[in-house]
Scaffold this motif. Structure first.
Motif, PDB file in Angstrom:
ATOM      1  N   THR A   1      38.024 -40.367 -42.216  1.00 52.75           N
ATOM      2  CA  THR A   1      39.112 -41.233 -42.681  1.00 52.75           C
ATOM      3  C   THR A   1      38.956 -41.546 -44.161  1.00 52.75           C
ATOM      4  O   THR A   1      39.929 -41.506 -44.932  1.00 52.75           O
ATOM      5  CB  THR A   1      39.129 -42.531 -41.863  1.00 52.75           C
ATOM      6  N   ALA A   2      37.735 -41.851 -44.575  1.00 54.67           N
ATOM      7  CA  ALA A   2      37.490 -42.149 -45.984  1.00 54.67           C
ATOM      8  C   ALA A   2      37.681 -40.916 -46.855  1.00 54.67           C
ATOM      9  O   ALA A   2      38.270 -40.993 -47.945  1.00 54.67           O
ATOM     10  CB  ALA A   2      36.077 -42.707 -46.145  1.00 54.67           C
ATOM     11  N   LEU A   3      37.201 -39.763 -46.397  1.00 57.44           N
ATOM     12  CA  LEU A   3      37.343 -38.538 -47.183  1.00 57.44           C
ATOM     13  C   LEU A   3      38.809 -38.168 -47.385  1.00 57.44           C
ATOM     14  O   LEU A   3      39.187 -37.648 -48.439  1.00 57.44           O
ATOM     15  CB  LEU A   3      36.610 -37.389 -46.489  1.00 57.44           C
ATOM     16  N   ALA A   4      39.636 -38.441 -46.374  1.00 58.51           N
ATOM     17  CA  ALA A   4      41.057 -38.116 -46.473  1.00 58.51           C
ATOM     18  C   ALA A   4      41.849 -39.170 -47.237  1.00 58.51           C
ATOM     19  O   ALA A   4      43.054 -39.000 -47.451  1.00 58.51           O
ATOM     20  CB  ALA A   4      41.650 -37.943 -45.079  1.00 58.51           C
ATOM     21  N   GLY A   5      41.195 -40.267 -47.615  1.00 57.15           N
ATOM     22  CA  GLY A   5      41.882 -41.313 -48.358  1.00 57.15           C
ATOM     23  C   GLY A   5      42.827 -42.143 -47.519  1.00 57.15           C
ATOM     24  O   GLY A   5      43.762 -42.745 -48.063  1.00 57.15           O
ATOM     25  N   ASN A   6      42.594 -42.214 -46.215  1.00 60.92           N
ATOM     26  CA  ASN A   6      43.455 -42.998 -45.333  1.00 60.92           C
ATOM     27  C   ASN A   6      42.901 -44.406 -45.143  1.00 60.92           C
ATOM     28  O   ASN A   6      41.725 -44.671 -45.411  1.00 60.92           O
ATOM     29  CB  ASN A   6      43.586 -42.304 -43.970  1.00 60.92           C
ATOM     30  N   SER A   7      43.735 -45.293 -44.657  1.00 62.09           N
ATOM     31  CA  SER A   7      43.320 -46.676 -44.436  1.00 62.09           C
ATOM     32  C   SER A   7      42.266 -46.735 -43.337  1.00 62.09           C
ATOM     33  O   SER A   7      42.396 -46.061 -42.307  1.00 62.09           O
ATOM     34  CB  SER A   7      44.521 -47.532 -44.032  1.00 62.09           C
ATOM     35  N   PRO A   8      41.226 -47.540 -43.519  1.00 53.09           N
ATOM     36  CA  PRO A   8      40.184 -47.630 -42.496  1.00 53.09           C
ATOM     37  C   PRO A   8      40.685 -48.350 -41.247  1.00 53.09           C
ATOM     38  O   PRO A   8      41.608 -49.163 -41.306  1.00 53.09           O
ATOM     39  CB  PRO A   8      39.077 -48.427 -43.187  1.00 53.09           C
ATOM     40  N   ILE A   9      40.060 -48.034 -40.127  1.00 52.33           N
ATOM     41  CA  ILE A   9      40.360 -48.734 -38.878  1.00 52.33           C
ATOM     42  C   ILE A   9      39.830 -50.159 -38.980  1.00 52.33           C
ATOM     43  O   ILE A   9      38.763 -50.405 -39.553  1.00 52.33           O
ATOM     44  CB  ILE A   9      39.712 -48.002 -37.687  1.00 52.33           C
ATOM     45  N   ASN A  10      40.569 -51.120 -38.425  1.00 49.13           N
ATOM     46  CA  ASN A  10      40.138 -52.511 -38.541  1.00 49.13           C
ATOM     47  C   ASN A  10      38.802 -52.728 -37.838  1.00 49.13           C
ATOM     48  O   ASN A  10      38.416 -51.981 -36.933  1.00 49.13           O
ATOM     49  CB  ASN A  10      41.209 -53.459 -37.996  1.00 49.13           C
TER      50      ASN A  10
END
Length: 355
Positions: A285-294
């Protein structure tokens, strides 16, 4: 199985198309708008990523089928899968959307797939002949079978269930085809009985995938287990030797029990390890630049869990004695009556179905 190569390449191309659609059409549906904490996504938010990663595995499995399990094809196929995964993360950061990027990604994916297949075919022309690697094909069928369970049961925490249903069904059908194709290619002989069994298994599995997608997200666990048990037991019926021309029912009864219990245990163990010790989902998720899961939920990569569990089931069900390999006191396992190299990649095992 003479049609293994065209069938495998066709299924790989279909997987590349599903991957492109997942990147440009489905992925934007899963990404939240705004950086505020109350909008952070929850469990299963990035279901499109799981379907894409599953499609990448399907590309690899299709190449393994096209190469009839031989190492000359399997090694480059796995390498291509790793590079494809890296490209997926990079492209995901760019957030492509629309028909144009979809067509472009599908065309590039199929072109790369065709180029790799052409190179492997050209290299194989001047190489000494080798038989089918039944062990590798049976393992590939097990991986596809477990991933069918995962794809059929993926859930969405938002109101995107209609889009997810269509994508999950298409991915599940593709994986069913790979499961049956690899298992049938691993068979010692393509008899009428095995072909009829493969057709019946395919119809039942596709119906099972469709049925699971009609069930609300909560109570899907038992149908998923049933689907996995039927598929994996079918893999053993198709791929294993039939002494005297008939299945060894006692062996297959044990295999059915393993197919019922094994995937659940492996999926749970791998999931716990990934959630507690190795948060791979959060890394992607971080590598793709997406919002992290809560923080209250977990970023779980179900496609990777299914892949690892499928490999475990492959080690369990690709049982060498059932595939015609016998222990040689003076060396490693080798096919009975084979003049090929020792080990699963050698020549064709002896079987009563060919005598």
């Amino acid at each position: 199985m003479r049609s293994a190569r065209p069938v495998g390449l066709l299924l790989s191309a279909a997987a590349a198309l599903l991957w492109a659609i997942g990147m440009t059409v489905l992925q934007p549906l899963t990404e939240p708008i705004g950086p505020w904490s109350e909008r952070l996504p929850g469990n299963n938010a990035y279901w499109a990523r799981d379907l894409r990663f599953t499609a990448i595995v399907a590309v690899v499995l299709g190449l393994v089928l096209a190469g009839r399990g031989r190492l000359r094809w399997t090694g480059p196929a796995v390498l291509l899968g790793g590079l494809w995964l890296a490209a997926d993360v990079t492209i995901d950061r760019a957030d492509p959307t629309g028909a144009g990027p979809t067509v472009l990604l599908a065309a590039v994916g199929c072109a790369v797939l065709g180029a790799v297949a052409a190179v492997l075919w050209w290299r194989e022309r001047n190489a000494p002949g080798a038989g089918t690697d039944r062990w590798a094909l049976t393992g590939a069928a097990c991986v596809a079978g477990v991933l069918t369970m995962v794809a059929a049961g993926i859930e969405s925490p938002t109101d995107r269930e209609p889009e997810l249903n269509r994508a999950a069904f298409a991915t599940g059908v593709l994986l069913v085809a790979l499961t049956i194709g690899a298992a049938l290619a691993a068979a010692p002989a393509r008899t009428r009985a095995r072909c009829v069994l493969a057709a019946g298994l395919g119809v039942a599995a596709v119906a099972g995938v469709g049925l699971i997608r009609t069930i609300p997200p909560g109570p899907r666990a038992l149908p998923e287990l049933a689907l996995g048990a039927v598929l994996l037991t079918g893999v053993t019926l198709l791929a294993w030797d039939w002494p005297g021309g008939r299945p060894a029912w006692r062996r297959h009864a044990v295999a059915a029990l393993a197919a019922l219990v094994g995937p659940t245990v492996l999926l749970l163990v791998v999931a716990i390890v990934m959630i507690v010790l190795l948060p791979v989902g959060a890394m992607f998720t971080a590598l793709a630049g997406n919002s992290p899961i809560n923080a209250a939920d977990s970023d779980v990569l179900y496609s990777l869990i299914g892949l690892l569990a499928g490999l475990g089931m492959g080690l369990l069900l690709a049982w060498p004695p059932a595939l015609g390999y016998r222990a040689d006191p003076s060396g490693p396992l080798r096919p009975v009556g084979s003049e090929g190299p020792a080990g699963p990649a050698g020549g064709r095992p002896a079987s009563a179905e060919r005598r």
